[in-house]
Motif scaffolding. Structure first.
Motif: not given
Ligand code: TMP
Length: 213
Positions: A155-176
């Motif tokens: 997982f750590e080998q993934e690029k920055l954009v992957f982790f940007e999507r991870v963060r967005e998904a987490y924040l969306a769930r926190a809101k929901k």
């Protein structure tokens, strides 16, 4: 179930390990019986599955295999460790749980939320964490911290954009799911992050006391 189920989430390098140690100590000092565990893993079978999932040499693993292995490990973990501990009245602290699947396999890999939800229902029925602490900070800063550690896993080998999507998904769930989520600003010094966590735990411990009295 009489125990409490607390999950800790966040992208790479947000300081989960130090904060989990703090939470464990704090709850023990408050007289709680604490069980600390992690996903993927937490059982002998689950840890074997974790090795498969994190092995950077498993380049050919497709997203569905990754998703199903996460839930296979989780089914075992719930059956062998989490449910029995909660039934025994323990406070279970789990380093990642299903929100990580929505963030990484959903947000990161692009698997539809509806497909993840089917597996979630299958494996968990109605079980959800009582509290989810999301340690949040800008992705680049987290990756910078994480890069100082050992050889990157799959997982750590993934690029920055992957982790940007991870963060967005987490924040969306926190809101929901605002009732069970608390978002912690993980950027400042550890003591300041701990202060935020302490406030949240104190509120939880106080509401427990009120229920008992
Ligand atoms: P860790 O480094 O926090 O121990 O987590 C292992 C990796 O597994 C991390 O990169 C996130 C990933 N992961 C998922 O992709 N989906 C999941 O459901 C879980 C629990 C972890």
């Amino acid at each position: 179930m009489t125990g409490k189920f607390i999950t800790i989430e966040g992208s790479e390098g947000v300081g989960k390990s130090s904060n989990i140690a703090f939470i464990e100590d704090y709850l023990r000092a408050a007289g709680k019986q604490v069980l600390l565990t992690r996903e993927p893993g937490g059982t002998v079978l689950g840890e074997a599955i974790r090795t498969l999932l994190l092995d950077a040499d498993n380049r050919s693993m497709c997203s569905d295999t990754e998703l199903l292995l996460m839930f296979a490990a989780r089914a075992q973990h719930l059956d062998e460790v989490i449910r029995p501990a909660l039934e025994a009245g323990k406070w279970v602290i789990c380093d990642r749980f299903t929100d990580a699947t929505y963030a990484y396999q959903g947000g990161g890999r692009g698997i539809a939320e509806s497909r993840i939800a089917i597996l979630e229902q299958w494996v968990q029925n109605d079980l959800q964490p009582d509290l989810t602490l999301l340690l949040d900070m800008p992705v680049a800063a987290g990756l910078e911290r994480a890069s100082k550690r050992s050889t990157p896993d799959r997982f750590e080998q993934e690029k920055l954009v992957f982790f940007e999507r991870v963060r967005e998904a987490y924040l969306a769930r926190a809101k929901k799911y605002a009732a069970r989520f608390r978002v912690i600003n993980a950027e400042p010094a550890l003591v300041q992050v701990e202060a935020q966590i302490r406030n949240i735990l104190d509120t939880m411990l106080e509401s427990e006391l009120q229920l008992e009295s």
